[in-house]
Design a protein around this motif. Structure first.
Motif, short mmCIF file in Angstrom:
data_model
loop_
_atom_site.label_atom_id
_atom_site.label_comp_id
_atom_site.label_asym_id
_atom_site.label_seq_id
_atom_site.Cartn_x
_atom_site.Cartn_y
_atom_site.Cartn_z
N VAL A 387 -16.63 45.11 5.47
CA VAL A 387 -16.19 46.32 4.85
C VAL A 387 -14.98 46.75 4.79
CG1 VAL A 387 -17.02 49.01 5.12
CG2 VAL A 387 -18.61 46.94 5.72
N ASP A 388 -14.55 47.27 3.61
CA ASP A 388 -13.09 47.77 3.68
C ASP A 388 -12.77 48.92 4.21
OD1 ASP A 388 -10.47 48.06 2.92
OD2 ASP A 388 -10.76 47.79 0.92
N LYS A 389 -12.20 48.94 5.38
CA LYS A 389 -11.99 50.08 6.27
C LYS A 389 -10.65 50.86 6.02
CE LYS A 389 -14.46 48.28 10.34
NZ LYS A 389 -14.42 47.87 11.84
N ASN A 390 -9.97 50.04 5.08
CA ASN A 390 -8.86 50.94 4.59
C ASN A 390 -8.56 50.61 3.08
OD1 ASN A 390 -6.05 52.04 4.75
ND2 ASN A 390 -4.94 50.06 5.29
N PRO A 391 -9.52 51.20 2.33
CA PRO A 391 -9.27 50.73 0.86
C PRO A 391 -8.31 51.49 0.32
CG PRO A 391 -10.84 52.42 1.43
CD PRO A 391 -10.47 52.09 2.73
N ARG A 392 -7.78 50.71 -0.94
CA ARG A 392 -6.77 51.22 -1.74
C ARG A 392 -7.07 50.84 -3.23
NH1 ARG A 392 -5.24 52.97 2.34
NH2 ARG A 392 -3.12 53.12 3.26
N VAL A 393 -6.72 51.98 -4.02
CA VAL A 393 -6.88 51.92 -5.28
C VAL A 393 -5.22 51.75 -6.00
CG1 VAL A 393 -9.01 52.80 -5.63
CG2 VAL A 393 -7.19 54.26 -5.99
N TYR A 394 -5.08 51.16 -7.23
CA TYR A 394 -3.97 51.30 -7.97
C TYR A 394 -3.61 51.32 -9.46
CZ TYR A 394 -4.82 46.26 -9.31
OH TYR A 394 -5.33 45.30 -9.97
N LYS A 395 -2.56 51.61 -9.75
CA LYS A 395 -2.24 51.53 -11.22
C LYS A 395 -0.64 50.83 -11.34
CE LYS A 395 -4.55 55.61 -12.99
NZ LYS A 395 -4.25 56.83 -13.94
N THR A 396 -0.43 50.40 -12.37
CA THR A 396 0.97 49.38 -12.59
C THR A 396 1.73 50.48 -13.58
OG1 THR A 396 -0.32 48.15 -14.40
CG2 THR A 396 -0.26 47.34 -12.33
N ILE A 397 2.77 50.38 -13.36
CA ILE A 397 4.23 50.82 -14.08
C ILE A 397 5.34 50.13 -14.07
CG2 ILE A 397 5.03 52.29 -11.98
CD1 ILE A 397 4.76 53.78 -15.44
N THR A 485 -9.18 48.46 -8.20
CA THR A 485 -9.15 48.51 -6.97
C THR A 485 -9.01 46.99 -6.36
OG1 THR A 485 -11.49 47.43 -7.44
CG2 THR A 485 -11.69 49.90 -7.10
N LEU A 486 -8.63 47.08 -5.13
CA LEU A 486 -7.99 45.75 -4.43
C LEU A 486 -9.45 44.96 -4.09
CD1 LEU A 486 -4.85 47.11 -2.46
CD2 LEU A 486 -5.00 45.67 -4.42
N PRO A 487 -9.48 43.70 -3.90
CA PRO A 487 -10.43 42.77 -3.35
C PRO A 487 -10.58 43.21 -1.84
CG PRO A 487 -8.43 41.49 -3.66
CD PRO A 487 -8.20 42.72 -4.41
N THR A 488 -11.94 43.04 -1.41
CA THR A 488 -12.15 43.05 -0.13
C THR A 488 -12.20 41.88 0.57
OG1 THR A 488 -14.31 43.05 -0.73
CG2 THR A 488 -13.70 45.32 -0.44
N MET A 535 -8.79 38.05 0.40
CA MET A 535 -7.99 38.95 0.90
C MET A 535 -7.24 39.93 0.03
SD MET A 535 -5.54 36.27 2.51
CE MET A 535 -6.80 35.00 1.84
N LYS A 536 -6.73 40.93 0.57
CA LYS A 536 -6.02 41.77 -0.19
C LYS A 536 -4.57 41.08 -0.27
CE LYS A 536 -7.98 46.14 1.56
NZ LYS A 536 -7.79 47.37 2.07
N PRO A 537 -3.61 41.38 -1.65
CA PRO A 537 -2.45 40.61 -1.98
C PRO A 537 -1.37 41.41 -1.33
CG PRO A 537 -3.32 41.73 -3.90
CD PRO A 537 -4.35 42.17 -2.79
N TYR A 538 -1.26 41.40 -0.17
CA TYR A 538 -0.21 42.24 0.38
C TYR A 538 0.94 41.13 0.90
CZ TYR A 538 -2.84 46.37 1.38
OH TYR A 538 -3.72 47.68 1.16
N PHE A 539 0.67 40.10 0.98
CA PHE A 539 1.78 39.05 1.56
C PHE A 539 2.10 37.77 0.94
CE2 PHE A 539 0.93 41.92 5.25
CZ PHE A 539 2.17 42.48 5.46
N GLY A 540 1.05 37.81 -0.40
CA GLY A 540 1.28 36.63 -1.24
C GLY A 540 0.49 35.45 -0.65
N LEU A 541 -0.64 35.77 0.14
CA LEU A 541 -1.17 34.48 0.65
C LEU A 541 -2.53 33.98 -0.12
CD1 LEU A 541 -1.59 35.97 4.48
CD2 LEU A 541 -0.10 34.52 3.51
#
Length: 687
Positions: A387-397, A485-488, A535-541
């Motif tokens: 379960v995603d306990k810290n969800p994020r949505v995004y837009k690109t610019i 949405t970011l992946p879980t 996983m979420k793409p925070y650190f390019g893993l």
């Protein structure tokens, strides 16, 4: 350095020089560097009476000799590096302990005689050290011996190459289907094609990406987000022979610049010093480069089917599977000869020996779903979704920073007090692709991103460092795009990421496509990439670990070929490739789980992310030999597996907790003793 000895000791020494200083044609240092050194490294000098005793025992007392005894390290074959950085092999020490009496010489700065020293007399010095000319008999790597060593090395290299070519190779399956044509799927196709495998198919749901050279497409940030290729990914791509092709479209990132709430308008620049600088490229552009490599170099072996999905997977007895493929989109305007709308074209592939699932961990991944619900219990793969306990949505610019004010080799990051982040990575053409990350529950911020006027006002207030370089046209286009949405987080259980049916290999009657080949063929399947570690793409893993999956799988096929013939699954020689699949699970299943667990810690907030980073920084600085750097830095160590990093950090957490508990207990004990002493003194005064 001056060596002092007893006054009655008459000492001789040889000047220590490397083979690179010898006047050997075509070898060693240039002429200007071919001169002897007055140093005597790694040697000890014997007194005269010791020399005489040794000479008498050898029956050569009448011959004056130079006693030069090497240290332990030089008494063997030693490898030295010459001034021209050539690696040359020299025999350490003395093969001839009694060289001819040398003539006293002086080493001049000129070297007009191709490296030979000019002979002159030395003035006598009080230290008793004599620098002597080195005769050829004192060395054992002369022209002839060096040439012989070179020939021997060439012969050994040829023998190794011949043995490598002669060793048994795993017999490839008659057919391979890779479900998923993203970076991991295409990299797998390249790896198998480079092994000489034939009849490889790639099924991809999406349409083929545009050419990597189409600047009009890749200037649109809505087309694709950026990914960073770190050392793990670069090593894997280099092993596949495609790293240079990918680098052509990458932007190098050497650090980052951060703006934090209340940190000022200037920002903070941090330059990293890593072995592999991060290379940034649009994700779909990376796919385009790999696809071009597949079609141009391996088009005869690999077929790529875009707009094609795997609808179902049915496992066969003895391994392999029956796959059903169908188009993803249909043109309802097309009709058949009778005027009726054409029905979807479904194609059933009766038998596919080798199936690779590289389609992510979504519910649409038919291969992963079939392995998770294997009715025959031949596979222990079990999907674990969190379960995603810290969800994020995004837009690109898109952001066009002026080159005269901003560096083009940095990752730019800005955060607001409302926990909104703007992460920007450069592209090859210089434009930044920014990702605005917002909490889905932040209704106020999401509402501000729905119109041009409110979005412009929001950027002017919260991101003044970027606002002047974002056009109204780009802002208006961003407001019209939906929030993504970011992946879980998810993994496959950490135990098994392959499927083989080893118990029924000989009874399998699945026919090969080529009737000239045997009628029985074993089969198997593996999953890799985001299918086993999402996983979420925070650190390019994500993409880097996917490329590393392909590298590990390829190495497993190599190691199976090096075995003595025990294929591990029955007695059929054709099953050799299949025995690499359990090896892949053994090497990568636990790693994939560890990677997801580590990434989830990064997403957990202060206790699981910030506090461990602080503790690692403090303890590593205080005890660098006992405590490793923080987890983010450890993930950049390409030679460390994720499981090893996780075990190391767990051990260090226990040690850190113990040390902190001991320090806290000590402080409490001191405070209690002080309080008791004060109380006793007060009681004494009261009496």
């Amino acid at each position: 350095r001056v060596f002092r000895f007893a006054p009655d000791a008459h000492v001789f020494a040889m000047a220590g020089v490397s083979l690179g200083a010898l006047p050997v044609p075509g070898l060693g240092a240039p002429r200007a560097h071919r001169r002897g050194s007055k140093h005597v490294p790694a040697a000890r000098v014997l007194a005269h009476h010791e020399i005489s005793r040794s000479a008498k025992s050898l029956g050569t007392a009448d011959k004056p000799s130079v006693a030069f005894v090497p240290c332990r390290a030089q008494s063997r074959l030693s490898l030295r590096l010459t001034k021209t950085h050539r690696s040359v092999t020299t025999f350490g020490a003395l093969a001839d302990p009694e060289p001819e009496p040398p003539k006293a010489t002086a080493f001049t700065g000129n070297d007009e005689t191709d490296g030979e020293a000019a002979a002159t007399d030395f003035d006598e010095v009080d230290s008793g050290i004599v620098v002597s000319q080195l005769e050829r008999s004192a060395f054992h790597a002369t022209d002839e011996s060096v040439e012989a060593l070179g020939k021997l090395a060439l012969v050994e290299a040829a023998e190794r190459a011949e043995a490598e070519a002669a060793r048994p190779r795993p017999s490839p399956p008659s057919r391979t289907v890779i479900v998923g044509g993203g970076p991991a799927g295409l990299a797998t196709a390249i790896a198998l094609a480079r092994r000489g495998w034939e009849n490889i198919e790639v099924w991809e749901r999406l349409m083929a990406p545009p050419s990597a050279d189409d600047l009009n497409v890749w200037g649109d940030p809505a087309r694709s987000y950026n990914v960073g290729i770190s050392g793990r990914g670069q090593i894997a791509l280099a092993s596949l022979g495609v790293m240079d092709q990918v680098l052509e479209y990458c932007a190098r990132v050497n650090g980052r610049m951060d703006w934090t709430p209340g940190g000022g308008a200037e920002g903070t620049i941090r330059i990293t010093d890593k072995k592999y600088a991060t290379q940034v490229i649009q994700r779909d552009r990376l796919v385009a480069v790999l696809l071009r490599e597949v079609l141009e170099k391996y088009g005869r072996q690999v077929t790529v089917r875009h707009n094609t999905k795997c609808a179902s997977v049915e496992w066969r007895v003895g391994g392999g599977a029956t796959l059903t493929r169908e188009p993803v989109e249909f043109d309802d305007t097309k009709t058949d000869d009778d005027g009726e709308h054409k029905s979807p074209v479904r194609v059933v592939e009766p038998f596919v020996p080798f199936v690779v699932g590289a389609e992510g961990v979504s519910l649409k991944n038919a291969v992963l779903a079939a392995m998770d619900s294997d009715p025959d219990k031949k596979c222990a793969t079990k999907i674990k979704r969190f379960v995603d306990k810290n969800p994020r949505v995004y837009k690109t610019i898109p952001i066009n920073l002026p080159k005269d004010k901003f560096r083009n080799d940095l990752n730019y990051s800005a955060r607001t007090s409302g926990e909104v982040a703007l992460e920007c990575l450069p592209t090859k053409e210089g434009m930044l692709v920014g990702i605005l990350l917002v909490k889905p529950g932040d209704v106020a911020t999401c509402a501000k991103l729905e119109s041009l006027g409110t979005t412009r006002a929001y950027f002017n207030t919260e991101f003044p460092m970027f606002a002047p370089y974002v056009t109204d046209t780009d802002l208006d286009a961003m407001t019209k795009r939906r929030l993504s949405t970011l992946p879980t987080f998810a993994h496959c259980g950490g135990k098994q990421i392959h499927r083989v049916d080893t118990g029924s290999v000989t009874s399998n009657k699945n026919k090969r496509l080529d009737s000239a080949l045997p009628e029985t063929e074993p089969g198997g399947a593996v999953v890799l990439g985001d299918s086993i570690h999402c996983m979420k793409p925070y650190f390019g893993l994500g993409v880097n670990s996917a490329f590393e999956d392909v590298l590990v799988l390829n190495k497993c096929f190599d190691d199976v070929g090096k075995s003595t013939g025990d294929c591990g699954v029955g007695d059929d020689k054709n099953a050799e490739w299949q025995s690499a699949l359990p090896l892949f699970s053994q090497r990568r299943a636990a790693d994939s789980k560890a990677l997801v667990d580590i990434s989830r810690g990064f997403d957990g907030g202060f206790l699981t992310f910030v506090l461990p980073l602080i503790l690692d920084g403090v303890f590593h600085k205080a005890f660098p030999k006992l405590f490793s750097p923080n987890t983010i830095a450890m993930l950049q160590k390409e030679d460390w597996t994720f499981s090893r990093i996780q075990r190391r950090k767990r051990t260090e957490r226990v040690a850190q907790a113990g040390i902190l508990a001991a320090v806290f207990s000590g402080v409490v004990w001191v405070l209690v003793r002080a309080a008791v002493a004060v109380a006793a003194k007060i009681a004494t005064l009261a009496v």
